[in-house]
Design a protein around this motif. Sequence first.
Motif, PDB file in Angstrom:
ATOM      1  N   THR A 322       0.812  -1.221   0.000  1.00 54.52           N
ATOM      2  CA  THR A 322       0.000   0.000   0.000  1.00 54.52           C
ATOM      3  C   THR A 322       0.846   1.271   0.000  1.00 54.52           C
ATOM      4  O   THR A 322       0.468   2.286  -0.609  1.00 54.52           O
ATOM      5  CB  THR A 322      -0.913   0.013   1.239  1.00 54.52           C
ATOM      6  N   ILE A 323       1.999   1.232   0.669  1.00 57.44           N
ATOM      7  CA  ILE A 323       2.847   2.428   0.733  1.00 57.44           C
ATOM      8  C   ILE A 323       3.372   2.778  -0.660  1.00 57.44           C
ATOM      9  O   ILE A 323       3.323   3.937  -1.102  1.00 57.44           O
ATOM     10  CB  ILE A 323       4.012   2.218   1.709  1.00 57.44           C
ATOM     11  N   ILE A 324       3.823   1.742  -1.389  1.00 62.07           N
ATOM     12  CA  ILE A 324       4.344   1.993  -2.732  1.00 62.07           C
ATOM     13  C   ILE A 324       3.234   2.450  -3.660  1.00 62.07           C
ATOM     14  O   ILE A 324       3.423   3.327  -4.506  1.00 62.07           O
ATOM     15  CB  ILE A 324       5.031   0.723  -3.281  1.00 62.07           C
ATOM     16  N   GLN A 325       2.033   1.885  -3.498  1.00 59.33           N
ATOM     17  CA  GLN A 325       0.924   2.297  -4.341  1.00 59.33           C
ATOM     18  C   GLN A 325       0.561   3.764  -4.113  1.00 59.33           C
ATOM     19  O   GLN A 325       0.196   4.484  -5.047  1.00 59.33           O
ATOM     20  CB  GLN A 325      -0.293   1.405  -4.060  1.00 59.33           C
ATOM     21  N   GLN A 326       0.665   4.219  -2.847  1.00 58.55           N
ATOM     22  CA  GLN A 326       0.423   5.635  -2.564  1.00 58.55           C
ATOM     23  C   GLN A 326       1.470   6.539  -3.241  1.00 58.55           C
ATOM     24  O   GLN A 326       1.152   7.604  -3.765  1.00 58.55           O
ATOM     25  CB  GLN A 326       0.426   5.875  -1.046  1.00 58.55           C
ATOM     26  N   VAL A 327       2.716   6.067  -3.206  1.00 58.87           N
ATOM     27  CA  VAL A 327       3.784   6.822  -3.875  1.00 58.87           C
ATOM     28  C   VAL A 327       3.540   6.880  -5.371  1.00 58.87           C
ATOM     29  O   VAL A 327       3.689   7.938  -6.018  1.00 58.87           O
ATOM     30  CB  VAL A 327       5.158   6.195  -3.575  1.00 58.87           C
ATOM     31  N   ARG A 328       3.153   5.758  -5.971  1.00 60.91           N
ATOM     32  CA  ARG A 328       2.911   5.722  -7.409  1.00 60.91           C
ATOM     33  C   ARG A 328       1.768   6.673  -7.789  1.00 60.91           C
ATOM     34  O   ARG A 328       1.803   7.333  -8.830  1.00 60.91           O
ATOM     35  CB  ARG A 328       2.554   4.293  -7.852  1.00 60.91           C
ATOM     36  N   ALA A 329       0.767   6.737  -6.907  1.00 60.78           N
ATOM     37  CA  ALA A 329      -0.365   7.620  -7.179  1.00 60.78           C
ATOM     38  C   ALA A 329       0.078   9.086  -7.190  1.00 60.78           C
ATOM     39  O   ALA A 329      -0.363   9.888  -8.026  1.00 60.78           O
ATOM     40  CB  ALA A 329      -1.463   7.398  -6.134  1.00 60.78           C
ATOM     41  N   ARG A 330       0.957   9.439  -6.265  1.00 58.01           N
ATOM     42  CA  ARG A 330       1.458  10.811  -6.241  1.00 58.01           C
ATOM     43  C   ARG A 330       2.349  11.104  -7.455  1.00 58.01           C
ATOM     44  O   ARG A 330       2.365  12.224  -7.992  1.00 58.01           O
ATOM     45  CB  ARG A 330       2.244  11.067  -4.948  1.00 58.01           C
ATOM     46  N   LYS A 332       1.974   9.975 -10.427  1.00 56.38           N
ATOM     47  CA  LYS A 332       1.196  10.191 -11.641  1.00 56.38           C
ATOM     48  C   LYS A 332       0.808  11.654 -11.820  1.00 56.38           C
ATOM     49  O   LYS A 332       0.591  12.124 -12.934  1.00 56.38           O
ATOM     50  CB  LYS A 332      -0.060   9.317 -11.612  1.00 56.38           C
ATOM     51  N   ALA A 333       0.736  12.382 -10.677  1.00 54.83           N
ATOM     52  CA  ALA A 333       0.390  13.799 -10.751  1.00 54.83           C
ATOM     53  C   ALA A 333       1.499  14.629 -11.390  1.00 54.83           C
ATOM     54  O   ALA A 333       1.263  15.717 -11.916  1.00 54.83           O
ATOM     55  CB  ALA A 333       0.060  14.337  -9.354  1.00 54.83           C
ATOM     56  N   PHE A 334       2.715  14.090 -11.349  1.00 54.80           N
ATOM     57  CA  PHE A 334       3.861  14.810 -11.910  1.00 54.80           C
ATOM     58  C   PHE A 334       4.181  14.400 -13.343  1.00 54.80           C
ATOM     59  O   PHE A 334       4.919  15.081 -14.037  1.00 54.80           O
ATOM     60  CB  PHE A 334       5.103  14.569 -11.037  1.00 54.80           C
ATOM     61  N   GLY A 335       3.653  13.299 -13.782  1.00 51.34           N
ATOM     62  CA  GLY A 335       3.953  12.878 -15.145  1.00 51.34           C
ATOM     63  C   GLY A 335       4.165  11.389 -15.229  1.00 51.34           C
ATOM     64  O   GLY A 335       4.223  10.672 -14.219  1.00 51.34           O
ATOM     65  N   PRO A 336       4.337  10.903 -16.439  1.00 52.38           N
ATOM     66  CA  PRO A 336       4.485   9.450 -16.625  1.00 52.38           C
ATOM     67  C   PRO A 336       5.821   8.939 -16.102  1.00 52.38           C
ATOM     68  O   PRO A 336       6.811   9.671 -16.044  1.00 52.38           O
ATOM     69  CB  PRO A 336       4.394   9.294 -18.147  1.00 52.38           C
ATOM     70  N   ARG A 337       5.840   7.688 -15.763  1.00 54.36           N
ATOM     71  CA  ARG A 337       7.073   7.033 -15.359  1.00 54.36           C
ATOM     72  C   ARG A 337       7.906   6.683 -16.586  1.00 54.36           C
ATOM     73  O   ARG A 337       7.464   6.818 -17.715  1.00 54.36           O
ATOM     74  CB  ARG A 337       6.756   5.752 -14.580  1.00 54.36           C
ATOM     75  N   GLY A 338       9.121   6.196 -16.313  1.00 53.03           N
ATOM     76  CA  GLY A 338      10.000   5.812 -17.410  1.00 53.03           C
ATOM     77  C   GLY A 338       9.406   4.750 -18.304  1.00 53.03           C
ATOM     78  O   GLY A 338       9.560   4.755 -19.517  1.00 53.03           O
ATOM     79  N   ARG A 339       8.644   3.837 -17.695  1.00 50.72           N
ATOM     80  CA  ARG A 339       8.047   2.738 -18.486  1.00 50.72           C
ATOM     81  C   ARG A 339       6.969   3.259 -19.426  1.00 50.72           C
ATOM     82  O   ARG A 339       6.627   2.607 -20.403  1.00 50.72           O
ATOM     83  CB  ARG A 339       7.488   1.673 -17.573  1.00 50.72           C
ATOM     84  N   ASP A 340       6.362   4.396 -19.060  1.00 52.90           N
ATOM     85  CA  ASP A 340       5.267   4.947 -19.873  1.00 52.90           C
ATOM     86  C   ASP A 340       5.795   5.787 -21.017  1.00 52.90           C
ATOM     87  O   ASP A 340       5.024   6.197 -21.867  1.00 52.90           O
ATOM     88  CB  ASP A 340       4.347   5.792 -18.994  1.00 52.90           C
TER      89      ASP A 340
END
Length: 340
Positions: A322-330, A332-340
């Motif tokens: 859950t902690i990592i999922q919260q980080v990932r959600a934040r 997304k507000a800044f932009g896509p990840r490297g994989r995207d």
Amino acid sequence: MSKKLFSILSFSLIITCLFAETLPTRLLGIWESKDRYVFFEQNDEDEPQLVVVLKEYYGWYYDRAAEPASYSEKEARTRNIPTPRNAEHIYIQNIDTKETTNSLYGALDLKYSNWQKNTIPFFMLEDSIYLKYFVLDEREVSEENGSLMTSENQNVSYKFYRGIASSKGFMISPQSLPKDITGLIIDGEKLYDVRYWQTDMDYSTDYITYEYKDDSYTIPKHLRSCETNYSCVSGRSKKVRNSVKPFEYKSEDYIFNDNQKVFTNNEEPYLKRLADHSTFEDLMKLVKDANSRRKPDPPALFPENDLDWHWDLIDMLEKDNTIIQQVRARQKAFGPRGRD
């Protein structure tokens, strides 16, 4: 009252004309070295000023470091970190030169302020300027009556060349004088290097003896350069102590002017004249062209490649955290990840 005022103005005009400095025609134009451009122009009829453009940041930016105030009126200065709001004002005074068919040599003064001044000796040969040179001493002591005569009248086999207090060049700030200068004795294939050092003694035109084994020469006791006296003997001595053996004289190591009275070392000159560049407009074009360049971006620290990051495996491992999922959600507000 009007007559008195007229007399004062006339006297001022006469004094101005008497002491007006005129640059030698052969010196005018744009000169280049590795770290600067030096522009000689009769930019003021009373006291010309030195113009210096520095090549800063390894030559990628040209800084108009020294120039007359009128230059900024003709071409606005760029205000940034390397270029200050106002340029230095360096006045050229006391021009004292001699000219031959292919050379110009002598010195001029650079006045930085009322209490800061430097004398800059220089030797121009064709389209090159050197800072260190030697001038033939044409006076020798006659053994008959002690008078000074030309070396041609005595039929001497050697020649003595007077050195000068060389500078670091046409700088935008004052510099110190060298503690020592050199006099050279050339006798066939032998070259004697005579050291002269700064002294507080009054300048003397006397000649003294330089001896090494069976060789004996008559040379000046003092050399005067840049308003400073240099001596090769202590006190009232008439003989050089601690003379050293000569070097081998090789004519190809030196460059002489057309009358063989002035020479310098055969090496890279301090300044070279820029062909077809001789005006203020030419100088400003050089500055603008250089400062419009853009240095290419440096290579990437980590160059792109086809590395497989195994994003599917990473997502599977993060799925129930859950902690990592919260980080990932934040994120997304800044932009896509490297994989995207």
